[in-house]
Scaffold this active site. Structure first.
Site, short mmCIF file in Angstrom:
data_model
loop_
_atom_site.label_atom_id
_atom_site.label_comp_id
_atom_site.label_asym_id
_atom_site.label_seq_id
_atom_site.Cartn_x
_atom_site.Cartn_y
_atom_site.Cartn_z
N ARG A 1 67.08 80.35 46.58
CA ARG A 1 66.44 80.05 47.85
C ARG A 1 67.48 79.80 48.92
O ARG A 1 68.52 79.21 48.66
CB ARG A 1 65.58 78.81 47.71
CG ARG A 1 64.17 79.12 47.31
CD ARG A 1 63.40 77.89 46.94
NE ARG A 1 63.61 76.77 47.85
CZ ARG A 1 62.96 75.61 47.73
NH1 ARG A 1 62.10 75.45 46.74
NH2 ARG A 1 63.18 74.63 48.57
N ARG B 1 54.70 64.78 53.06
CA ARG B 1 56.13 64.53 53.07
C ARG B 1 56.53 63.52 54.14
O ARG B 1 57.69 63.16 54.22
CB ARG B 1 56.85 65.84 53.38
CG ARG B 1 57.75 66.34 52.27
CD ARG B 1 58.45 67.53 52.86
NE ARG B 1 59.48 68.10 52.06
CZ ARG B 1 59.28 69.00 51.11
NH1 ARG B 1 58.08 69.36 50.77
NH2 ARG B 1 60.31 69.54 50.49
N ARG C 1 68.41 68.21 53.37
CA ARG C 1 67.17 67.92 52.63
C ARG C 1 67.22 66.54 51.98
O ARG C 1 66.22 65.83 51.96
CB ARG C 1 66.94 68.98 51.55
CG ARG C 1 66.34 70.27 52.13
CD ARG C 1 66.50 71.43 51.19
NE ARG C 1 65.72 71.28 49.98
CZ ARG C 1 65.95 71.96 48.86
NH1 ARG C 1 66.94 72.82 48.82
NH2 ARG C 1 65.20 71.80 47.82
N ARG D 1 69.82 76.46 41.01
CA ARG D 1 68.40 76.73 40.81
C ARG D 1 68.08 78.18 41.16
O ARG D 1 68.66 78.76 42.07
CB ARG D 1 67.61 75.79 41.72
CG ARG D 1 66.12 75.96 41.57
CD ARG D 1 65.45 74.76 42.10
NE ARG D 1 65.31 74.82 43.55
CZ ARG D 1 64.53 73.99 44.22
NH1 ARG D 1 63.87 73.06 43.60
NH2 ARG D 1 64.44 74.09 45.52
N LYS E 1 60.40 68.67 40.53
CA LYS E 1 58.98 68.58 40.89
C LYS E 1 58.24 69.90 40.72
O LYS E 1 57.14 69.95 40.18
CB LYS E 1 58.86 68.19 42.35
CG LYS E 1 58.23 66.86 42.58
CD LYS E 1 58.23 66.51 44.07
CE LYS E 1 59.42 66.92 44.87
NZ LYS E 1 59.22 67.97 45.85
P1 ADP Z 1 61.82 71.17 47.73
O1 ADP Z 1 62.33 72.04 46.64
O2 ADP Z 1 62.92 70.52 48.51
O3 ADP Z 1 60.78 70.19 47.25
P2 ADP Z 1 59.74 72.75 49.10
O4 ADP Z 1 59.60 74.06 48.45
O5 ADP Z 1 58.66 71.77 48.84
O6 ADP Z 1 61.18 72.16 48.79
O7 ADP Z 1 59.84 72.96 50.68
C1 ADP Z 1 60.83 73.76 51.27
C2 ADP Z 1 60.91 73.52 52.76
O8 ADP Z 1 59.65 73.81 53.37
C3 ADP Z 1 61.20 72.08 53.15
O9 ADP Z 1 62.58 71.78 53.12
C4 ADP Z 1 60.62 72.02 54.56
O10 ADP Z 1 61.47 72.66 55.48
C5 ADP Z 1 59.37 72.88 54.42
N1 ADP Z 1 58.21 72.06 54.02
C6 ADP Z 1 57.48 72.20 52.88
N2 ADP Z 1 56.49 71.29 52.84
C7 ADP Z 1 56.59 70.55 53.96
C8 ADP Z 1 55.87 69.45 54.49
N3 ADP Z 1 54.83 68.91 53.83
N4 ADP Z 1 56.26 68.95 55.69
C9 ADP Z 1 57.30 69.46 56.37
N5 ADP Z 1 58.02 70.49 55.93
C10 ADP Z 1 57.69 71.04 54.73
#
Ligand code: ADP
Ligand code: ZN
Length: 258
Positions: A194, A122, A205, A161, A43
């Site tokens: 990360r 989310r 996750r 990653r 994504k």
């Molecule tokens: P991913 O690569 O899993 O899509 P993101 O970079 O979008 O990860 O988000 C990393 C972390 O930040 C999530 O695992 C969560 O802990 C937190 N987070 C990000 N966006 C949200 C959201 N909209 N609601 C709740 N937690 C969030």
């Protein structure tokens, strides 16, 4: 006519409510999109490519939280300290904290070049809050792109990653390596793993995605906004597929009144 490329706008959201997005000189049309998909589906990479192709601002809640975790100029609020703890474990940050942060950036919804929401909403609660806010602000979504992997397709391990320390570009050790190992092709920044890409956080996750985020697929399908896109092939192929799907769906929907 080629769509003009714009500077990386991800930084603007990170700078907080008062910052202004760079405006591309010419715009085909603004796109207002949400990207959905399981962790590891690519994504973030697609959001970056789409930003280049469509000129829309890329808004990632994950980026904002990660930036907050690195900010050393002020001590974080207790809500932010708690948020970062959830994040490290791979769990969701509470809706209220996320919403506070998003609401402060309401102006981004009016970006002239449109926006690409990556990682938000989310949960159903977040999706409802966003819907109400957009109604109030009189902004409409064009589509919710759902990146799908066919059954049996193996997701590349998230532990492979790497993310640029500076511009947040995403790489993959085997699928999408940088030209110089360890350095970002765009800005020369350092490529890092990360914290939540460690195996134990990845499991959390995945479960969280299934439980809390997957229900959004139906939510947006019912609203007639869901646009499924198959996430196989190279990042460029997936991006081209997304753009074709968007163009096809917008020429269809312009015939209907939504
Ligand atoms: P991913 O690569 O899993 O899509 P993101 O970079 O979008 O990860 O988000 C990393 C972390 O930040 C999530 O695992 C969560 O802990 C937190 N987070 C990000 N966006 C949200 C959201 N909209 N609601 C709740 N937690 C969030
Ligand atoms: Zn970079």
């Amino acid at each position: 006519m080629p769509i003009p490329s714009v500077p990386n706008s991800r930084v603007v959201w990170l700078d907080g409510p008062s910052s202004v997005c760079p405006q591309p000189p010419e715009l085909a049309r603004p796109w207002r999109l949400i990207l959905l998909g399981a962790p590891g589906v690519g994504k973030g990479t697609q959001a970056n490519l789409l930003r280049e192709r469509l000129g829309a601002c890329h808004l990632s809640t994950g980026d904002v939280f990660r930036a907050a975790s690195k900010a050393d100029d002020c001590s974080p609020s207790s809500a932010m300290t708690a948020a970062l703890d959830y994040m490290r474990r791979g769990a969701l940050v509470p809706d209220l904290t996320v919403w506070e942060m998003v609401r402060e950036r309401t102006q981004c919804l009016h970006c002239r070049s449109g926006f690409i929401l990556d990682g938000f909403p989310r949960t159903l609660t977040q999706a409802e809050s966003l819907r109400k806010l957009m109604q109030k602000e009189k902004v409409t979504l064009d589509a919710v792109v759902n990146y799908e992997l066919p059954l049996g397709e193996i997701v590349e391990p998230l532990s492979d990653r790497r993310t640029c320390d500076k511009c947040k570009a995403v790489y993959h050790v085997t699928r999408q390596p940088s030209q110089t190992p360890g350095a970002c092709d765009h800005c020369g920044g350092r490529l890092m793993q990360r914290e939540d890409d460690r195996p134990e956080s990845v499991t959390v996750r995945m479960e969280t995605y299934e439980r809390s985020t997957a229900p959004l697929i139906n939510f947006y399908r019912k609203l007639g906004l869901l646009l499924p896109v198959t996430a196989t092939g190279s990042p460029e192929e997936i991006c081209a597929r997304t753009v074709s799907a968007l163009v096809a769906c917008s020429s269809n929907s312009s015939k209907h009144v939504r």
